[in-house]
Scaffold this motif. Structure first.
Motif, PDB file in Angstrom:
ATOM      1  N   ALA A 198       0.846  -1.185   0.000  1.00 14.15           N
ATOM      2  CA  ALA A 198       0.000   0.000   0.000  1.00 14.15           C
ATOM      3  C   ALA A 198       0.887   1.242   0.000  1.00 14.15           C
ATOM      4  O   ALA A 198       2.046   1.184   0.442  1.00 14.15           O
ATOM      5  CB  ALA A 198      -0.896   0.002   1.239  1.00 14.15           C
ATOM      6  N   PRO A 199       0.385   2.376  -0.495  1.00 15.00           N
ATOM      7  CA  PRO A 199       1.221   3.587  -0.577  1.00 15.00           C
ATOM      8  C   PRO A 199       1.848   3.989   0.756  1.00 15.00           C
ATOM      9  O   PRO A 199       2.984   4.457   0.792  1.00 15.00           O
ATOM     10  CB  PRO A 199       0.234   4.655  -1.075  1.00 15.00           C
ATOM     11  N   GLU A 200       1.100   3.798   1.874  1.00 12.60           N
ATOM     12  CA  GLU A 200       1.602   4.232   3.186  1.00 12.60           C
ATOM     13  C   GLU A 200       2.540   3.216   3.834  1.00 12.60           C
ATOM     14  O   GLU A 200       3.152   3.499   4.868  1.00 12.60           O
ATOM     15  CB  GLU A 200       0.444   4.507   4.142  1.00 12.60           C
ATOM     16  N   ALA A 201       2.654   2.023   3.248  1.00  9.33           N
ATOM     17  CA  ALA A 201       3.469   0.961   3.849  1.00  9.33           C
ATOM     18  C   ALA A 201       4.956   1.283   3.725  1.00  9.33           C
ATOM     19  O   ALA A 201       5.414   1.842   2.724  1.00  9.33           O
ATOM     20  CB  ALA A 201       3.167  -0.374   3.186  1.00  9.33           C
ATOM     21  N   THR A 202       5.715   0.922   4.760  1.00 10.15           N
ATOM     22  CA  THR A 202       7.164   1.144   4.730  1.00 10.15           C
ATOM     23  C   THR A 202       7.844   0.020   3.955  1.00 10.15           C
ATOM     24  O   THR A 202       7.423  -1.143   4.018  1.00 10.15           O
ATOM     25  CB  THR A 202       7.740   1.201   6.152  1.00 10.15           C
ATOM     26  N   LEU A 203       8.891   0.375   3.235  1.00  8.55           N
ATOM     27  CA  LEU A 203       9.615  -0.613   2.425  1.00  8.55           C
ATOM     28  C   LEU A 203      10.479  -1.527   3.291  1.00  8.55           C
ATOM     29  O   LEU A 203      10.663  -2.694   2.978  1.00  8.55           O
ATOM     30  CB  LEU A 203      10.501   0.097   1.397  1.00  8.55           C
ATOM     31  N   PHE A 204      11.008  -0.968   4.382  1.00  6.40           N
ATOM     32  CA  PHE A 204      11.889  -1.731   5.263  1.00  6.40           C
ATOM     33  C   PHE A 204      11.190  -1.906   6.614  1.00  6.40           C
ATOM     34  O   PHE A 204      11.562  -1.293   7.615  1.00  6.40           O
ATOM     35  CB  PHE A 204      13.233  -1.017   5.426  1.00  6.40           C
ATOM     36  N   LYS A 205      10.148  -2.728   6.620  1.00  8.06           N
ATOM     37  CA  LYS A 205       9.277  -2.870   7.793  1.00  8.06           C
ATOM     38  C   LYS A 205      10.061  -3.213   9.050  1.00  8.06           C
ATOM     39  O   LYS A 205       9.776  -2.719  10.145  1.00  8.06           O
ATOM     40  CB  LYS A 205       8.229  -3.947   7.511  1.00  8.06           C
ATOM     41  N   ARG A 206      11.060  -4.060   8.927  1.00  8.73           N
ATOM     42  CA  ARG A 206      11.840  -4.509  10.080  1.00  8.73           C
ATOM     43  C   ARG A 206      12.647  -3.371  10.703  1.00  8.73           C
ATOM     44  O   ARG A 206      12.936  -3.377  11.907  1.00  8.73           O
ATOM     45  CB  ARG A 206      12.793  -5.619   9.639  1.00  8.73           C
ATOM     46  N   TYR A 207      12.998  -2.366   9.901  1.00  9.13           N
ATOM     47  CA  TYR A 207      13.899  -1.314  10.378  1.00  9.13           C
ATOM     48  C   TYR A 207      13.253   0.076  10.421  1.00  9.13           C
ATOM     49  O   TYR A 207      13.926   1.058  10.702  1.00  9.13           O
ATOM     50  CB  TYR A 207      15.136  -1.263   9.482  1.00  9.13           C
ATOM     51  N   ALA A 208      11.956   0.177  10.141  1.00 11.65           N
ATOM     52  CA  ALA A 208      11.264   1.464  10.147  1.00 11.65           C
ATOM     53  C   ALA A 208      10.725   1.777  11.538  1.00 11.65           C
ATOM     54  O   ALA A 208      10.276   0.890  12.249  1.00 11.65           O
ATOM     55  CB  ALA A 208      10.115   1.449   9.136  1.00 11.65           C
ATOM     56  N   GLY A 209      10.796   3.045  11.920  1.00  5.69           N
ATOM     57  CA  GLY A 209      10.307   3.466  13.229  1.00  5.69           C
ATOM     58  C   GLY A 209      11.427   4.099  14.036  1.00  5.69           C
ATOM     59  O   GLY A 209      12.613   3.953  13.705  1.00  5.69           O
ATOM     60  N   PRO A 210      11.063   4.829  15.106  1.00  9.77           N
ATOM     61  CA  PRO A 210      12.070   5.503  15.928  1.00  9.77           C
ATOM     62  C   PRO A 210      13.142   4.551  16.440  1.00  9.77           C
ATOM     63  O   PRO A 210      12.835   3.529  17.049  1.00  9.77           O
ATOM     64  CB  PRO A 210      11.248   6.080  17.093  1.00  9.77           C
ATOM     65  N   ARG A 211      14.380   4.857  16.124  1.00  8.18           N
ATOM     66  CA  ARG A 211      15.574   4.128  16.585  1.00  8.18           C
ATOM     67  C   ARG A 211      15.699   2.713  16.014  1.00  8.18           C
ATOM     68  O   ARG A 211      16.645   2.000  16.328  1.00  8.18           O
ATOM     69  CB  ARG A 211      15.611   4.072  18.117  1.00  8.18           C
ATOM     70  N   ARG A 212      14.746   2.300  15.169  1.00  2.12           N
ATOM     71  CA  ARG A 212      14.829   0.950  14.592  1.00  2.12           C
ATOM     72  C   ARG A 212      15.969   0.836  13.581  1.00  2.12           C
ATOM     73  O   ARG A 212      16.444  -0.268  13.295  1.00  2.12           O
ATOM     74  CB  ARG A 212      13.497   0.590  13.917  1.00  2.12           C
ATOM     75  N   SER A 213      16.404   1.984  13.031  1.00  3.32           N
ATOM     76  CA  SER A 213      17.506   1.942  12.066  1.00  3.32           C
ATOM     77  C   SER A 213      18.800   1.462  12.723  1.00  3.32           C
ATOM     78  O   SER A 213      19.726   1.031  12.027  1.00  3.32           O
ATOM     79  CB  SER A 213      17.725   3.320  11.437  1.00  3.32           C
ATOM     80  N   GLU A 214      18.859   1.524  14.056  1.00  4.82           N
ATOM     81  CA  GLU A 214      20.044   1.037  14.762  1.00  4.82           C
ATOM     82  C   GLU A 214      20.222  -0.471  14.537  1.00  4.82           C
ATOM     83  O   GLU A 214      21.348  -0.971  14.493  1.00  4.82           O
ATOM     84  CB  GLU A 214      19.925   1.341  16.252  1.00  4.82           C
ATOM     85  N   LYS A 215      19.100  -1.178  14.401  1.00  7.58           N
ATOM     86  CA  LYS A 215      19.180  -2.621  14.115  1.00  7.58           C
ATOM     87  C   LYS A 215      19.747  -2.855  12.719  1.00  7.58           C
ATOM     88  O   LYS A 215      20.534  -3.784  12.506  1.00  7.58           O
ATOM     89  CB  LYS A 215      17.797  -3.251  14.237  1.00  7.58           C
ATOM     90  N   ALA A 216      19.328  -2.011  11.781  1.00  8.89           N
ATOM     91  CA  ALA A 216      19.862  -2.132  10.424  1.00  8.89           C
ATOM     92  C   ALA A 216      21.357  -1.838  10.420  1.00  8.89           C
ATOM     93  O   ALA A 216      22.141  -2.526   9.744  1.00  8.89           O
ATOM     94  CB  ALA A 216      19.127  -1.175   9.491  1.00  8.89           C
ATOM     95  N   SER A 217      21.763  -0.820  11.175  1.00  8.63           N
ATOM     96  CA  SER A 217      23.177  -0.474  11.258  1.00  8.63           C
ATOM     97  C   SER A 217      23.993  -1.643  11.798  1.00  8.63           C
ATOM     98  O   SER A 217      25.062  -1.970  11.260  1.00  8.63           O
ATOM     99  CB  SER A 217      23.354   0.755  12.153  1.00  8.63           C
ATOM    100  N   ALA A 218      23.487  -2.268  12.863  1.00  5.75           N
ATOM    101  CA  ALA A 218      24.206  -3.407  13.459  1.00  5.75           C
ATOM    102  C   ALA A 218      24.317  -4.568  12.478  1.00  5.75           C
ATOM    103  O   ALA A 218      25.381  -5.200  12.357  1.00  5.75           O
ATOM    104  CB  ALA A 218      23.486  -3.852  14.736  1.00  5.75           C
ATOM    105  N   ALA A 219      23.228  -4.842  11.742  1.00  2.00           N
ATOM    106  CA  ALA A 219      23.242  -5.953  10.789  1.00  2.00           C
ATOM    107  C   ALA A 219      24.196  -5.675   9.632  1.00  2.00           C
ATOM    108  O   ALA A 219      24.956  -6.558   9.201  1.00  2.00           O
ATOM    109  CB  ALA A 219      21.827  -6.205  10.267  1.00  2.00           C
ATOM    110  N   LEU A 220      24.176  -4.439   9.129  1.00  2.00           N
ATOM    111  CA  LEU A 220      25.086  -4.088   8.037  1.00  2.00           C
ATOM    112  C   LEU A 220      26.541  -4.084   8.495  1.00  2.00           C
ATOM    113  O   LEU A 220      27.438  -4.490   7.745  1.00  2.00           O
ATOM    114  CB  LEU A 220      24.712  -2.711   7.476  1.00  2.00           C
ATOM    115  N   MET A 221      26.777  -3.630   9.729  1.00  2.00           N
ATOM    116  CA  MET A 221      28.148  -3.601  10.248  1.00  2.00           C
ATOM    117  C   MET A 221      28.729  -5.005  10.398  1.00  2.00           C
ATOM    118  O   MET A 221      29.932  -5.215  10.200  1.00  2.00           O
ATOM    119  CB  MET A 221      28.185  -2.871  11.586  1.00  2.00           C
TER     120      MET A 221
END
Length: 444
Positions: free
Chosen positions: A354-377
């Motif tokens: 849907a248009p409002e859906a986030t593309l990176f559901k697992r990492y979207a939201g306040p401070r959730r990008s920290e999980k993406a950073s850890a996984a990429l690192m």
């Protein structure tokens, strides 16, 4: 599971709604904590439990802050309410409600006797009295104590001013500020931080705090801590027109100056070696890598992209704040051209959403990008071991690529979402998308 704060809107959306106790609203910075939980009840209940835990931690933290920060005036008002005085009585004593009645005059005399007894009992037990003699004398004069602004109240005011309304961000900031306050108390003293007038804070105490931090942490961490205390004091000085200089202003921190080698860009050899590891496997992580590599955007900006933020016709991504998602600066809101590969990976994630859906559901939201950073690192460190090279190095790399292709600095800043000091930068719509694309194509 009990869900007293779960509400359902007329449209069927579940919400978490908690009314903040009046005594804590000044510290929390809002009257009510609200969080959208979506339309699916099962998911809403799962999110409810998480938000409830976060709220409990936040309230525990601000209650501790309130108990430490309470000035003589605030403590006296609290005790007057407990003693049975009405709000009208308190306003009268504060000089906002006319003449004192005989009843109020007698009540204040009895109240002062109670305060004296509490003071003497505390001294007999070797404890620090909750209310000072100055405050007790003020009640004897049938007046409230004057407001006292302290280091602690400056930090509380700072919290109120910095509150974003985003639950997770506000909780993180509250915890961080409270840790700073605990360090200040440990170094300077509890009375000096929570009771003593701010005007009596000295440069020597500021240096003492800086040196104590330097014994425990790296210079950049010392700098980040001071950058909470100093602005908090500045805000209090400005808000209440205090006649003082900020002892923490321009405090020299050895080794904390930003330098070009503090964080290094990834080299082309690094990028070649990383490609097999970063561009395969988990589709979300691989897509994040490609978009970060080809745009130089911040990780949090990409993690929170929605389907509607990817403009396939214009071949760009639209970085915008929405809901709980905020941007670092005003200039962070921008349109960034996408390379063919970046557009391809985002389109693959966007299918059937849907248009409002986030593309990176697992990492979207306040401070959730920290999980993406850890996984990429984790992936990056299997190839690149230099600790000065991180995921954020992709942003440094793009800055260098633009610089080395003679991209004007103002254009590079607009692509990267950097703040610009000049007032003129904020006028007009900015560079056209095709101009940005031409600059990025040279970097690709």
């Amino acid at each position: 599971m009990s869900t007293p704060h779960l509400k359902v809107s007329p449209s069927g959306h579940y919400q978490y709604r908690f009314v903040v106790p009046e005594a804590l609203r000044g510290i929390v910075g809002k009257r009510e904590i609200k969080k959208s939980l979506g339309k699916d009840r099962t998911r809403a209940l799962k999110m409810y439990a998480q938000v409830e835990r976060e709220t409990e931690r936040l309230l525990k933290s601000v209650k501790a802050t309130a108990s430490v920060d309470a000035s003589d005036r605030a403590l006296i008002i609290r005790k007057m309410r407990q003693f049975g005085f009405t709000e009208k009585d308190i306003n009268t004593v504060g000089g906002h409600g006319g003449e004192l009645s005989d009843r109020l005059d007698e009540g204040l005399s009895i109240f002062q006797d109670e305060l004296i007894t509490e003071y003497e009992d505390a001294e007999d037990r070797g404890k620090s009295p909750a209310v000072s003699l100055e405050a007790i004398r003020a009640i004897g004069r049938k007046r409230l104590p004057k407001d006292t602004y302290t280091v602690a109240s400056a930090l509380t005011h700072y919290l109120t001013m910095k509150a974003t309304g985003v639950h997770a961000r506000d909780l993180a900031l509250t915890n961080r500020v409270n840790k700073v306050k605990e360090r200040l108390i440990a170094v300077i003293g509890k009375h000096e931080v929570t009771k003593r007038p701010l005007e009596k804070l000295t440069r020597a105490e500021a240096r003492k705090f800086r040196d104590a931090l330097a014994d425990e942490m790296a210079p950049p961490s010392v700098k980040r801590t001071i950058e909470i205390v100093s602005p908090a004091i500045n805000k209090m000085i400005k808000e209440h027109d205090l006649d003082m200089k900020n002892p923490f202003a321009q405090l020299e921190i050895k080794g904390a100056t930003n330098s070009r080698d503090a964080r290094l860009p990834l080299s082309e050899d690094d990028m070649t070696a990383l490609a097999p590891t970063m561009e395969k496997g988990d589709a979300s992580l691989a897509a994040l890598w490609v978009v970060l590599r080809d745009t130089g955007a911040r990780l949090g900006e990409v993690c929170n992209l929605r389907r509607m933020d990817v403009d396939e016709a214009s071949r760009c991504m639209r970085i915008r704040p929405y809901g709980d998602h905020t941007l670092k600066t005003k200039n962070s809101e921008r349109d960034v051209p996408l390379s063919p590969k970046a557009l391809e990976v985002l389109k693959s994630l966007a299918s059937d959403l849907a248009p409002e859906a986030t593309l990176f559901k697992r990492y979207a939201g306040p401070r959730r990008s920290e999980k993406a950073s850890a996984a990429l690192m984790k992936r990056l460190r299997t190839v690149v071991t230099d600790t000065k090279k991180t995921i954020h190095s992709l942003r440094h790399r793009m800055k260098d690529l633009l610089r080395n292709t003679d991209c004007p600095e103002s254009l590079a800043k607009e692509i990267m979402g950097h703040s610009e000091a000049g007032v003129a930068f904020n006028y007009g719509a900015g560079y056209a998308l095709n101009v940005k694309r031409a600059a990025l194509e040279k970097a690709w």
